[in-house]
Design a protein around this motif. Structure first.
Motif, PDB file in Angstrom:
ATOM      1  N   GLN A   1       0.807  -1.213   0.000  1.00 26.07           N
ATOM      2  CA  GLN A   1       0.000   0.000   0.000  1.00 26.07           C
ATOM      3  C   GLN A   1       0.844   1.269   0.000  1.00 26.07           C
ATOM      4  O   GLN A   1       0.302   2.364  -0.059  1.00 26.07           O
ATOM      5  N   LEU A   2       2.147   1.144   0.108  1.00 20.62           N
ATOM      6  CA  LEU A   2       3.021   2.306   0.230  1.00 20.62           C
ATOM      7  C   LEU A   2       3.746   2.554  -1.081  1.00 20.62           C
ATOM      8  O   LEU A   2       4.402   1.656  -1.606  1.00 20.62           O
TER       9      LEU A   2
ATOM     10  N   LEU B   1       9.410   3.233   2.208  1.00 20.19           N
ATOM     11  CA  LEU B   1      10.009   1.954   1.829  1.00 20.19           C
ATOM     12  C   LEU B   1      11.276   1.643   2.618  1.00 20.19           C
ATOM     13  O   LEU B   1      11.780   0.526   2.582  1.00 20.19           O
ATOM     14  N   GLU B   2      11.796   2.637   3.343  1.00 18.86           N
ATOM     15  CA  GLU B   2      13.001   2.438   4.146  1.00 18.86           C
ATOM     16  C   GLU B   2      12.688   2.100   5.598  1.00 18.86           C
ATOM     17  O   GLU B   2      13.593   1.867   6.390  1.00 18.86           O
ATOM     18  N   LEU B   3      11.423   2.061   5.938  1.00 17.80           N
ATOM     19  CA  LEU B   3      11.023   1.818   7.317  1.00 17.80           C
ATOM     20  C   LEU B   3      11.051   0.328   7.647  1.00 17.80           C
ATOM     21  O   LEU B   3      11.084  -0.527   6.760  1.00 17.80           O
ATOM     22  N   SER B   4      11.016   0.028   8.937  1.00 16.96           N
ATOM     23  CA  SER B   4      10.921  -1.365   9.373  1.00 16.96           C
ATOM     24  C   SER B   4       9.521  -1.892   9.058  1.00 16.96           C
ATOM     25  O   SER B   4       8.597  -1.134   8.739  1.00 16.96           O
ATOM     26  N   GLY B   5       9.357  -3.216   9.173  1.00 18.85           N
ATOM     27  CA  GLY B   5       8.056  -3.816   8.889  1.00 18.85           C
ATOM     28  C   GLY B   5       6.961  -3.256   9.777  1.00 18.85           C
ATOM     29  O   GLY B   5       5.860  -2.951   9.313  1.00 18.85           O
ATOM     30  N   GLY B   6       7.263  -3.097  11.064  1.00 17.66           N
ATOM     31  CA  GLY B   6       6.271  -2.564  11.989  1.00 17.66           C
ATOM     32  C   GLY B   6       5.919  -1.118  11.689  1.00 17.66           C
ATOM     33  O   GLY B   6       4.752  -0.713  11.786  1.00 17.66           O
ATOM     34  N   GLN B   7       6.919  -0.324  11.313  1.00 11.93           N
ATOM     35  CA  GLN B   7       6.670   1.078  10.972  1.00 11.93           C
ATOM     36  C   GLN B   7       5.857   1.191   9.687  1.00 11.93           C
ATOM     37  O   GLN B   7       4.976   2.049   9.578  1.00 11.93           O
ATOM     38  N   LYS B   8       6.127   0.325   8.725  1.00 11.01           N
ATOM     39  CA  LYS B   8       5.328   0.314   7.499  1.00 11.01           C
ATOM     40  C   LYS B   8       3.869   0.021   7.818  1.00 11.01           C
ATOM     41  O   LYS B   8       2.955   0.622   7.246  1.00 11.01           O
ATOM     42  N   ARG B   9       3.650  -0.922   8.731  1.00  7.92           N
ATOM     43  CA  ARG B   9       2.286  -1.250   9.117  1.00  7.92           C
ATOM     44  C   ARG B   9       1.587  -0.031   9.722  1.00  7.92           C
ATOM     45  O   ARG B   9       0.423   0.252   9.426  1.00  7.92           O
ATOM     46  N   ARG B  10       2.296   0.721  10.545  1.00  2.96           N
ATOM     47  CA  ARG B  10       1.725   1.919  11.152  1.00  2.96           C
ATOM     48  C   ARG B  10       1.382   2.972  10.101  1.00  2.96           C
ATOM     49  O   ARG B  10       0.330   3.622  10.171  1.00  2.96           O
ATOM     50  N   VAL B  11       2.277   3.153   9.134  1.00  2.00           N
ATOM     51  CA  VAL B  11       2.036   4.133   8.072  1.00  2.00           C
ATOM     52  C   VAL B  11       0.822   3.719   7.237  1.00  2.00           C
ATOM     53  O   VAL B  11      -0.025   4.551   6.888  1.00  2.00           O
ATOM     54  N   ALA B  12       0.723   2.433   6.906  1.00  2.00           N
ATOM     55  CA  ALA B  12      -0.409   1.942   6.116  1.00  2.00           C
ATOM     56  C   ALA B  12      -1.724   2.168   6.863  1.00  2.00           C
ATOM     57  O   ALA B  12      -2.727   2.594   6.267  1.00  2.00           O
TER      58      ALA B  12
END
Length: 284
Positions: free
Chosen positions: A97-98, A144-155
């Motif tokens: 989604q990012l 795209l440079e974030l950790s998996g958990g941070q990507k989840r938060r952004v999504a």
């Protein structure tokens, strides 16, 4: 209004020799303003079912009522853009989604796409990022440079920024540490209580489902095997065996205490509630 599936089926690769019916003649009503879990074994049809809620998938047969929309097999549905504003879907693999160059632009994309001005969309994005625990230091980073958990938060922030009435989450705590997972679920509990947001969570985490979800739907081989109160499912050993589900640890613990003579209720689902009842009995 409730979300209603009416004899809904979905077939992948319809008309092809290798067609597969992932969802089979579902009849189901999900209550408005309630946190509902959708659980079941891998391949049971969980994700396929919920992807109909914002018309990401359209039924092969049957129909679906969600908010003020009717989605009927083989008929064109009007107003899908507005439906997707009101029904936010967060995928299991959030990186899909990012796509924007910065976090703030990515989260603001949804509101802008739904007609907000640049200024208002950015304001909504900032508020949503704050809700998921990401401060201004993340705004200009590439998602795209974030950790998996941070990507989840952004999504998730990207969904919250559009202020949907229904939030659908596919494995929302994947990639988060235990504290982060608890904070994320508490966020959805807060949104549910404060705004009466309908929250639907697809999950394999029975502990989380038992602790936070009032209702539960169990999918089995493309059909609804059970729909009802979460406490009723997880206190029924026969159903747990039939659906190949593990009993939550807190249920096991409560049963142990009850065998020792403590009077507990099924509705006491947290350690705090159990401790309070035990202390009351011990202290007379």
């Amino acid at each position: 209004m409730a979300i209603k599936f009416k004899s809904l089926s979905y077939v992948y690769d319809y008309g092809m020799p290798y067609a597969h019916k992932a969802v089979d003649s579902i009849d189901l009503a999900i209550r408005e303003g309630v946190i509902t879990a959708v659980i079941g074994e891998t391949g049971s049809g969980k994700s396929t079912m919920v992807e109909h809620l914002n018309a990401l998938l359209l039924p092969t047969e049957g129909e679906l009522e969600v908010l003020d929309y009717n989605i009927i097999a083989n008929e064109k549905t009007k107003g899908l853009k507005n439906l997707r504003k009101q029904v936010g879907l967060v995928f299991q693999f959030s990186e899909y989604q990012l796509f924007e160059e910065t976090v703030i632009k990515d989260v603001a994309f949804g509101p802008k796409n739904f007609g907000m001005s640049e200024e208002e969309a950015t304001k909504k994005a900032m508020m949503a990022l704050k809700l998921v625990g990401l401060d201004e230091s993340y705004y200009e980073l590439s998602p795209l440079e974030l950790s998996g958990g941070q990507k989840r938060r952004v999504a998730i922030a990207g969904i919250l920024a559009s202020e949907p009435k229904v939030i659908v989450l596919d494995e929302p705590t994947a990639g988060l540490d235990p504290r982060g997972a608890k904070d994320m679920i508490n966020l959805f509990v807060e949104l549910n209580k404060k705004f009466n947001t309908t929250v639907i969570i697809v999950s394999h985490d029975n502990e989380m489902v038992y602790n936070y979800c009032e209702d539960v739907v169990v999918m089995k081989k493309g059909k609804v095997g059970f729909h009802g109160k979460t406490v009723d499912l997880f206190w029924d050993n026969k159903m747990l065996e039939d659906f190949n589900l593990l009993e939550p640890q807190i249920v096991t613990f409560k049963k142990y205490l009850m065998e020792k003579g403590f009077e507990l209720k099924k509705e006491d689902r947290t350690i705090e509630a159990i401790a309070k009842r035990v202390a009351k009995e011990v202290n007379g």
